[in-house]
Design an enzyme around this catalytic site. Structure first.
Site, mmCIF file in Angstrom:
data_model
loop_
_atom_site.group_PDB
_atom_site.id
_atom_site.type_symbol
_atom_site.label_atom_id
_atom_site.label_comp_id
_atom_site.label_asym_id
_atom_site.label_seq_id
_atom_site.Cartn_x
_atom_site.Cartn_y
_atom_site.Cartn_z
ATOM 1 N N ASP A 16 0.818 -1.261 0.003
ATOM 2 C CA ASP A 16 0.146 0.143 0.136
ATOM 3 C C ASP A 16 0.921 1.268 -0.072
ATOM 4 O O ASP A 16 2.106 0.928 0.070
ATOM 5 C CB ASP A 16 -1.108 -0.026 1.186
ATOM 6 C CG ASP A 16 -2.166 0.859 0.812
ATOM 7 O OD1 ASP A 16 -2.006 1.752 0.047
ATOM 8 O OD2 ASP A 16 -3.245 0.748 1.435
HETATM 9 C C1 NOJ Z 1 -4.081 3.934 0.036
HETATM 10 C C2 NOJ Z 1 -5.251 2.790 0.281
HETATM 11 O O1 NOJ Z 1 -5.215 2.164 1.601
HETATM 12 C C3 NOJ Z 1 -5.312 2.078 -0.761
HETATM 13 O O2 NOJ Z 1 -6.706 1.374 -0.816
HETATM 14 C C4 NOJ Z 1 -5.184 2.872 -2.070
HETATM 15 O O3 NOJ Z 1 -5.400 1.705 -3.239
HETATM 16 C C5 NOJ Z 1 -3.980 3.330 -2.099
HETATM 17 N N1 NOJ Z 1 -3.907 4.203 -1.222
HETATM 18 C C6 NOJ Z 1 -3.413 4.119 -3.421
HETATM 19 O O4 NOJ Z 1 -4.291 5.057 -3.832
#
Ligand code: NOJ
Length: 749
Positions: A280
């Site tokens: 993430d």
């Molecule tokens: C953080 C989020 O937790 C995740 O779900 C998302 O895909 C990413 N950022 C990218 O934006």
């Protein structure tokens, strides 16, 4: 009676040996050839996902791509820029390996569908699949190859803002709908035009964050991990989802981005997953913040060894992996494996053959066909929670003056919900616009916003609202939460209507007019006080681009509401966690045992309150149970029966029930099947959803619904032993919500 656990039948379905992710020899060969020709620097480059510049290519980004130091770009959606970045990768980098372009396309690209929790309320996998498909086609037309969806985190806490992005509290429903989304995004084959790679996230336990505070620790015992949190991920892996993403939080003390048990053991070894894992946002670097890595280099070591193939946004791989390999701290074979996983998906997507995107090869964004899917999804997502005295539907024939009141009746942006990076409110049709169109000159629609936003406190415009209500034949209030109150990092401790919305409802109700309330929100709300003043209440989530026409059709009775809650609605935040598939306790509460705090006599003895499991001040029942949702019609379930009362392991139990529409409207009902393992070696939930069917019936019509239940579906995970279906008695419940008591018994021999 149960036999001993040692006689349990271990089921191969859950052993992981049957993974649907079969490698294609051609793809494997090409990936191996490429890998052979790559330097270690080029290999590491493939593992790096770099944020785009939101239009344009800064010199450093162009250089990174040219030198093979980036494998993927996220958050760039300008097609010209994407094609130019791709040209640099394909024509100017040494090996010409194409980039994979990613974006959060969560519930639509330009055409916005209801938030995922709303889509879950449709209980309609085909419709959810169509929704994901149009999102994929629109995203692909811009040049994207990959979305970070579906989010299949089981969530039992509506305070958590990301519940909006979830598919609710139930592992079976989330599995069915998560798989539908994967199919919708990925199509028959990733190489199909309009197919994009999906991502099962967040592996695993993000929704179990303590207190519903985003990113917080989760503590999940093995029993709950396997029976509740893992199944949707297993289902998506089996359905061939191309990528996985770890959860930000620590689970039982181990942050997921450094957790080899999850990624090496469960995902790869047990389930045979052969796509790739992307971290993430900066979650690899955050291993240092969690305090499990002393510095970024150690974070990179832990993450690569744990099986995080690609690093999103932070640069610990770019900065340290070469040195880690040279020092022998990370074997080059680990890097090779990660590169192979990524190349495999790039090859499956056909990026080597078709690296560029021409939007004119695709249908227009937000076209009529796409908007029709969004409208149907919004229509089926709305849940009718109250309808006293048949306040709904409105009788259009008799209606001359309609008052629409509230901050969400005509807000093209707020009805779209969280995660709508590429949505455009210009395409939105609000309830006000849709009702005006539907009623034409048959009735006048007076609109009073009354509150600037859902959080506003000023009551200055209330007299206008009250006046409009007095002059109208019918009053509809549009209340709820603005989009920004749910989503990532937007948790709430209070679940009531924010701002002065409750005061607004009270003021309008004092006119004595019947009150119809439509609530748009990203989470279950503690609606008790609002319900008190509402004759009818329709819960519309954040319904997306076409929320207006869908709500108008429902209010005017052109369609009957058919959504069902994918998550329990508590009466108050103090009841959380409250979910239908809880265990029984040794002292379950009953109507008889429950005594309200106000009814306890003064100086009553300790035993006066019945010694069962409840809150003195909030009872033991939720406001609305999982699966609940009213219709304008009525349905009766009759003649529940089994083809055979006893089955052997490996057989399929066949359950039949007659469903009759006994009301006056053609309508759809979601018939739900739950099981209960009556006596088992460990305590099991009082009910577990194992099947559902959406059935449309005319007034007076009835139909037999047949459910096929393989005995694997009666199995559970026994900690330390695996998946087992224990011989003995099971109860099978069927009905219109999880409270149903309509049941038959069956037996596994
Ligand atoms: C953080 C989020 O937790 C995740 O779900 C998302 O895909 C990413 N950022 C990218 O934006």
């Amino acid at each position: 009676m149960k036999k001993l656990p040692f006689s349990l039948v271990v089921l191969s379905l859950f052993s992981g040996l049957l993974s649907a992710q079969n490698p294609d020899p051609e793809v494997e060969k090409k990936a191996a050839e490429l890998l052979q020709s790559m330097t270690i620097q080029e290999k590491i480059g493939q593992l790096c996902q770099v944020n785009g510049a939101y239009g344009g290519i800064p010199e450093e980004l162009g250089k990174q791509v040219r030198e093979g130091r980036a494998g993927s770009i996220l958050n760039e959606v300008d097609t010209k820029t994407l094609n130019e970045l791709q040209r640099i990768a394909v024509e100017e980098s040494r090996l010409g390996i194409p980039l994979i372009f990613a974006r959060d396309v969560i519930h639509g690209f330009r055409t916005i569908l209801p938030i995922p929790l709303g889509q879950a309320a449709t209980w309609n996998p085909e419709l959810v699949e169509r929704g994901a498909h149009i999102a994929a086609v629109e995203a692909a037309s811009a040049g994207l190859h990959w979305t970070f969806a579906p989010m299949i985190d089981i969530c039992r806490d509506p305070r958590w803002g990301r519940i909006a992005e979830s598919l609710g509290e139930d592992p079976f429903l989330a599995s069915e709908l998560g798989v539908a989304m994967v199919r919708g995004f990925q199509g028959e084959s990733l190489a199909d035009k309009g197919a994009i790679a999906a991502c099962a996230k967040h592996f695993v336990g993000y929704g179990a964050a303590e207190g519903g505070r985003d990113y917080n620790s989760a503590n999940i015992p093995e029993n709950e991990l396997y029976n509740i949190y893992l199944p949707p991920f297993k289902a998506c892996a089996d359905a061939g989802v191309a990528t996985f993403m770890p959860t930000f939080n620590d689970v039982n003390g181990v942050p997921a981005s450094g957790n080899p048990f999850l990624f090496r053991k469960v995902l790869r070894e047990d389930w045979g997953f052969n796509g790739f894992v992307v971290s993430d946002w900066e979650s690899v670097r955050q291993l240092t913040v969690h305090g499990v890595a002393a510095d970024n280099k150690e974070a990179a070591r832990q993450a690569t060894l744990a099986g995080i193939d690609m690093e999103m946004a932070s640069t610990t791989y770019a900065d340290h992996l070469l040195e880690l390999v040279e020092q022998g701290a990370v074997p080059e074979a680990v890097v090779d494996e990660a590169v192979r996983n990524i190349l495999r998906v790039k090859l499956q997507l056909g990026l080597f053959e078709h690296p560029y995107t021409d939007p004119s090869d695709f249908p227009a964004l937000a076209n009529d066909a796409h908007r029709a899917v969004a409208e149907q999804a919004a229509l089926q997502s709305c849940v009718l929670l109250r309808n006293d005295g048949q306040a709904l539907p409105l009788e259009a024939g008799k209606l001359q003056r309609l008052a629409l009141i509230g901050p969400l009746a005509d807000d093209p942006y707020e009805q779209l919900g969280t995660w709508i990076f590429d949505g455009d409110p210009q395409h939105t049709v609000t309830p006000l616009a849709a009702l005006r169109t539907a009623l034409g000159d048959k009735a006048s629609v007076q609109f009073v916003k009354a509150l600037e936003t859902s959080r506003s406190r000023s009551q200055a415009a209330f007299p206008d609202a009250v006046r409009a209500a007095r002059e109208a034949d019918a009053v509809v209030l549009f209340l709820g939460e603005e989009s920004i109150l749910s989503g990532e990092a937007h948790s709430r401790a209070h679940l009531g209507l924010p701002g002065a919305q409750l005061e607004l409802i009270k003021a309008v109700a004092e006119t004595g007019k019947p009150i119809i309330t439509v609530v748009m929100a990203g989470r279950p709300l503690a609606l008790g006080p609002a319900l008190e003043y509402s004759d009818a209440l329709l819960f519309a989530w954040h319904p997306g681009t076409m929320g207006g026409p869908a709500i108008a059709r429902l209010l005017l009775g052109l369609e009957s509401p058919s959504g069902k809650l994918p998550v329990t609605f508590p009466t108050t935040a103090g009841q959380i966690p409250m979910y239908y598939n809880h265990k029984n306790t040794g002292k379950p509460a009953t109507e008889e045992s429950y005594i309200h705090i106000d009814d306890i006599p003064v100086r009553a003895p300790q035993t006066s309150v019945g010694n069962t499991s409840y809150y003195l001040d909030a009872g033991y029942k939720p406001l609305f149970p999982f699966g609940f949702g009213l219709s304008y019609s009525q349905f009766e379930y009759r003649n529940l029966r089994l083809r055979e009362p006893a089955v052997s392991p490996g057989d399929t139990l066949v359950v039949m029930v007659e469903l009759a529409n006994t009301g006056n409207y053609e309508a759809e009902e979601v018939a739900q099947l739950y099981i209960r393992d009556v006596v088992s070696s460990i305590a099991r939930p009082v009910k577990e959803l194992k099947g559902f069917q959406r059935i449309r019936l005319k007034p007076g019509e009835s139909r037999t619904a047949t459910f096929h239940l393989p005995t694997e579906h009666l199995a559970y995970y026994y900690p330390g032993k695996g998946w087992m279906a224990e011989p003995g008695q099971f109860e099978i419940f069927v009905g219109g919500d999880s409270d149903t008591g309509f049941k038959v018994s069956c037996e596994i021999r």
